[in-house]
Design an enzyme around this catalytic site. Structure first.
Site, PDB file in Angstrom:
ATOM      1  N   HIS A 307       0.858  -1.331  -0.088  1.00 46.30           N
ATOM      2  CA  HIS A 307       0.094  -0.003  -0.018  1.00 46.30           C
ATOM      3  C   HIS A 307       0.972   1.328   0.117  1.00 46.30           C
ATOM      4  CE1 HIS A 307      -3.501   2.811   1.208  1.00 46.30           C
ATOM      5  NE2 HIS A 307      -3.969   1.516   0.564  1.00 46.30           N
ATOM      6  N   ASP A 364      -8.249  -5.276  -0.136  1.00 50.92           N
ATOM      7  CA  ASP A 364      -8.323  -5.598  -1.247  1.00 50.92           C
ATOM      8  C   ASP A 364      -8.161  -6.868  -1.298  1.00 50.92           C
ATOM      9  OD1 ASP A 364     -10.113  -3.832  -2.447  1.00 50.92           O
ATOM     10  OD2 ASP A 364      -8.802  -2.944  -3.390  1.00 50.92           O
TER      11      ASP A 364
HETATM   12  N1  CMC Z   1       3.923  -7.778  -5.218  1.00 55.75           N
HETATM   13  C1  CMC Z   1       5.800  -7.825  -5.377  1.00 55.75           C
HETATM   14  N2  CMC Z   1       5.912  -6.356  -5.284  1.00 55.75           N
HETATM   15  C2  CMC Z   1       5.689  -5.413  -5.024  1.00 55.75           C
HETATM   16  C3  CMC Z   1       3.730  -5.253  -4.394  1.00 55.75           C
HETATM   17  C4  CMC Z   1       3.028  -5.806  -5.096  1.00 55.75           C
HETATM   18  N3  CMC Z   1       1.818  -6.480  -4.685  1.00 55.75           N
HETATM   19  N4  CMC Z   1       4.130  -4.320  -3.911  1.00 55.75           N
HETATM   20  C5  CMC Z   1       4.899  -3.121  -3.822  1.00 55.75           C
HETATM   21  N5  CMC Z   1       5.993  -4.195  -4.636  1.00 55.75           N
HETATM   22  C6  CMC Z   1       7.865  -3.673  -4.770  1.00 55.75           C
HETATM   23  C7  CMC Z   1       7.817  -2.467  -5.446  1.00 55.75           C
HETATM   24  O1  CMC Z   1       7.795  -3.241  -7.176  1.00 55.75           O
HETATM   25  C8  CMC Z   1       8.839  -2.281  -5.279  1.00 55.75           C
HETATM   26  O2  CMC Z   1       9.923  -3.178  -5.057  1.00 55.75           O
HETATM   27  P1  CMC Z   1      11.140  -1.804  -5.383  1.00 55.75           P
HETATM   28  O3  CMC Z   1      11.580  -1.571  -3.618  1.00 55.75           O
HETATM   29  O4  CMC Z   1      12.360  -3.200  -5.954  1.00 55.75           O
HETATM   30  O5  CMC Z   1      11.429  -1.391  -6.454  1.00 55.75           O
HETATM   31  C9  CMC Z   1       8.669  -1.739  -3.572  1.00 55.75           C
HETATM   32  O6  CMC Z   1       7.312  -2.868  -3.270  1.00 55.75           O
HETATM   33  C10 CMC Z   1       7.705  -0.299  -3.467  1.00 55.75           C
HETATM   34  O7  CMC Z   1       6.727  -0.461  -4.594  1.00 55.75           O
HETATM   35  P2  CMC Z   1       6.112   0.406  -5.481  1.00 55.75           P
HETATM   36  O8  CMC Z   1       5.204  -0.337  -6.233  1.00 55.75           O
HETATM   37  O9  CMC Z   1       7.124   2.173  -5.012  1.00 55.75           O
HETATM   38  O10 CMC Z   1       4.756   1.616  -4.193  1.00 55.75           O
HETATM   39  P3  CMC Z   1       3.835   2.039  -4.550  1.00 55.75           P
HETATM   40  O11 CMC Z   1       3.345   2.751  -2.732  1.00 55.75           O
HETATM   41  O12 CMC Z   1       3.879   2.932  -5.652  1.00 55.75           O
HETATM   42  O13 CMC Z   1       2.199   1.530  -4.899  1.00 55.75           O
HETATM   43  C11 CMC Z   1       0.417   0.000  -4.169  1.00 55.75           C
HETATM   44  C12 CMC Z   1       1.420   0.370  -4.176  1.00 55.75           C
HETATM   45  C13 CMC Z   1      -0.090  -0.533  -3.873  1.00 55.75           C
HETATM   46  C14 CMC Z   1       0.329   0.148  -6.053  1.00 55.75           C
HETATM   47  C15 CMC Z   1       1.564  -1.377  -4.803  1.00 55.75           C
HETATM   48  O14 CMC Z   1       2.016  -2.391  -3.060  1.00 55.75           O
HETATM   49  C16 CMC Z   1       0.637  -2.629  -5.394  1.00 55.75           C
HETATM   50  O15 CMC Z   1       1.050  -2.942  -6.279  1.00 55.75           O
HETATM   51  N6  CMC Z   1       0.523  -3.844  -4.829  1.00 55.75           N
HETATM   52  C17 CMC Z   1      -0.373  -4.530  -5.587  1.00 55.75           C
HETATM   53  C18 CMC Z   1      -1.950  -3.724  -6.428  1.00 55.75           C
HETATM   54  C19 CMC Z   1      -3.091  -3.987  -4.993  1.00 55.75           C
HETATM   55  O16 CMC Z   1      -3.115  -4.442  -3.996  1.00 55.75           O
HETATM   56  N7  CMC Z   1      -3.592  -2.462  -4.926  1.00 55.75           N
HETATM   57  C20 CMC Z   1      -4.519  -2.399  -3.928  1.00 55.75           C
HETATM   58  C21 CMC Z   1      -4.364  -1.451  -2.703  1.00 55.75           C
HETATM   59  S1  CMC Z   1      -5.215  -0.928  -1.500  1.00 55.75           S
HETATM   60  C22 CMC Z   1      -6.788  -0.019  -2.226  1.00 55.75           C
HETATM   61  C23 CMC Z   1      -7.104   0.986  -2.185  1.00 55.75           C
HETATM   62  O17 CMC Z   1      -6.988   1.906  -1.854  1.00 55.75           O
HETATM   63  O18 CMC Z   1      -6.789   1.403  -3.699  1.00 55.75           O
END
Ligand code: CMC
Length: 428
Positions: A307, A364
């Site tokens: 998240h 989710d």
């Molecule tokens: N699986 C594997 N790796 C992950 C995941 C995941 N679900 N989420 C983040 N990472 C890794 C990402 O690859 C990155 O690694 P590195 O630092 O080595 O490059 C690190 O963790 C930080 O991730 P980020 O993408 O920079 O984090 P963000 O804050 O931009 O993204 C997120 C947050 C929710 C988009 C992401 O965690 C994700 O894609 N999760 C899966 C989709 C999901 O479940 N979304 C629902 C969110 S809750 C409902 C809502 O409120 O919308």
């Protein structure tokens, strides 16, 4: 005395005010920085940028705290109803018994939609995703209530628009599903409460009797409370930024529905179930899928994990995990993907990759399992999220208008060509 921060650039130092929120969060106000120094700030994804001051929702991602108007999500989920919570978010206080009665009666009175909506619905092919249908039907409200186009109306007129959209959203959502199923639509039943009415419109068929199960209606009500607001997330920021151009509430919310649709936001609940199903069909080898999620050459992510703001745990996920166990037990449902989900969670919580990056199950991860147990089809999951998030979008749109916020218009750092001569076609 308020704090100040300094930015030193070349041989100049710029003094910037530091503003403080009611929970001691501090922010450097850079709004005058460019005028004084020529500098802007850059922060793709707004990871560290506050876009507004808001009195609606507080969350502390490090401590796993979420509060609507000061009340904890745990108390609200246990003691309140979705309709009460919607009033709280939109009007700032929990309603008195009299206010609640008037509010509920008003919403109930407006559940019916114009018959011509059916013609719009008939224009959609039956394989249309219900999120696209929902956002179109919400936009169509501007045609049936053209006065709503003016966001500068009296507060009474805005209240009327609020009641209308709260009342009609479940009808639109159920009709979007009926369009997909190829079944005749059901009209609202105003003898029923908000969630029961929605369930009846979704599941009732002309060929058989349908009784709303109170276990299902209560579980749905709780899920909607948990989704009702989440401060400046992607869809809410969309609603505020669209509304900041003085576009009407209905179209701002329609834009929010589209922003919610993506799998990184509300669409994750659908993506989680699809992922768990894929793991089950693949033999249930969670380790293999964990490895895929960690492999930087593989685009796969563990859906329902991670998240932007929660870096400890998502308090909504805790409540939902328990609710999933209760609901499945009460309904006597044995869903094999619940075990896969629990196995994945256990592994991820022990795994160095997930621990280091502070990736925990989000709202989710388990919500799809409950929706599935309630009989909601997978591509309606994000629609359920949209019904839940509606009061938050309304409250945030209203706050943005009442604060008279300026049009949202970020800047950029340009990385394209500098000026070049226009070439003749035979020289390209
Ligand atoms: N699986 C594997 N790796 C992950 C995941 C995941 N679900 N989420 C983040 N990472 C890794 C990402 O690859 C990155 O690694 P590195 O630092 O080595 O490059 C690190 O963790 C930080 O991730 P980020 O993408 O920079 O984090 P963000 O804050 O931009 O993204 C997120 C947050 C929710 C988009 C992401 O965690 C994700 O894609 N999760 C899966 C989709 C999901 O479940 N979304 C629902 C969110 S809750 C409902 C809502 O409120 O919308």
């Amino acid at each position: 005395m308020s704090d100040t921060a300094f930015i030193k650039y070349k041989d100049q130092s710029y003094e910037l005010p530091v503003v403080e929120g009611n929970e001691n969060e501090k922010a450097i106000d850079i709004s005058k920085l460019r005028g004084e120094s020529g500098l802007i700030t850059i922060d793709p994804g707004f990871k560290n940028t506050g876009s507004t001051r808001s009195a609606i929702t507080f969350l502390d991602g490090e401590k796993g705290i979420l509060r609507y108007r000061g009340y904890s999500i745990e108390d609200l989920a246990e003691k309140s109803s979705f309709i009460e919570v919607s009033y709280l978010l939109i009007y700032g206080e929990l309603p008195t018994a009299d206010q609640l009665k008037i509010y509920k009666d008003e919403i109930t009175k407006h559940t019916l939609v114009h018959e011509d909506i059916k013609k719009i619905l008939e224009g959609f092919p039956s394989n249309a995703h219900p999120m696209g249908v929902l956002s179109s039907l919400v936009t169509s409200l501007t045609a049936f209530y053209p006065k709503s186009l003016d966001p500068n109306r009296s507060s009474e007129a805005v209240d009327k628009s609020i009641i209308r959209i709260l009342a009609k959203m479940p009808t639109f959502a159920a009709w979007a599903f009926k369009n997909e199923a190829g079944h005749p639509v059901n009209y609202p039943d105003n003898k029923l409460d908000y969630c029961s009415n929605f369930l009846k419109m979704m599941f009732s068929l002309p060929t058989e009797d349908y009784e709303v199960d109170p276990v299902v209606a209560n579980a749905l009500d709780k899920l909607l409370i948990l989704h009702a607001d989440h401060e400046q997330n992607c869809s809410t920021s969309t609603v505020r930024i669209v509304g900041s151009s003085q576009a009407s509430m209905y179209v701002s919310i329609s834009a929010g529905i589209n922003a919610l649709w993506g799998p990184l936001h509300g669409g994750a609940n659908q993506a989680v179930i699809e992922m768990l199903e894929a793991i089950r069909k693949d033999g249930g080898d969670t380790k293999k899928w964990m490895a895929k999620a960690k492999d930087k050459n593989d685009p796969f992510r563990l859906m329902g994990f991670g998240h932007r703001v929660y870096k400890n745990f998502d308090p909504r996920a805790k409540i939902i995990k328990k609710a999933a166990d209760d609901v499945l037990e009460k309904l006597g449902v044995n869903d094999p993907i619940l075990d896969i989900a629990k196995g994945l969670e256990e592994e991820a919580l022990r795994d160095q990759y997930f621990v280091e990056r502070k990736l925990y199950p989000n709202v989710d991860f388990y919500s799809g399992i409950i929706y599935r147990a309630l009989g909601i089809p997978v591509d309606m999951f994000t629609v359920m999220f949209a019904i839940g998030r509606l009061p938050g979008w309304i409250a945030q749109w209203k706050e943005m208008r009442e604060n008279n916020e300026p049009i949202g218009r970020p800047r950029q750092v340009y990385t394209g060509h500098t000026q070049r001569p226009y070439p003749e076609i035979n020289k390209r």
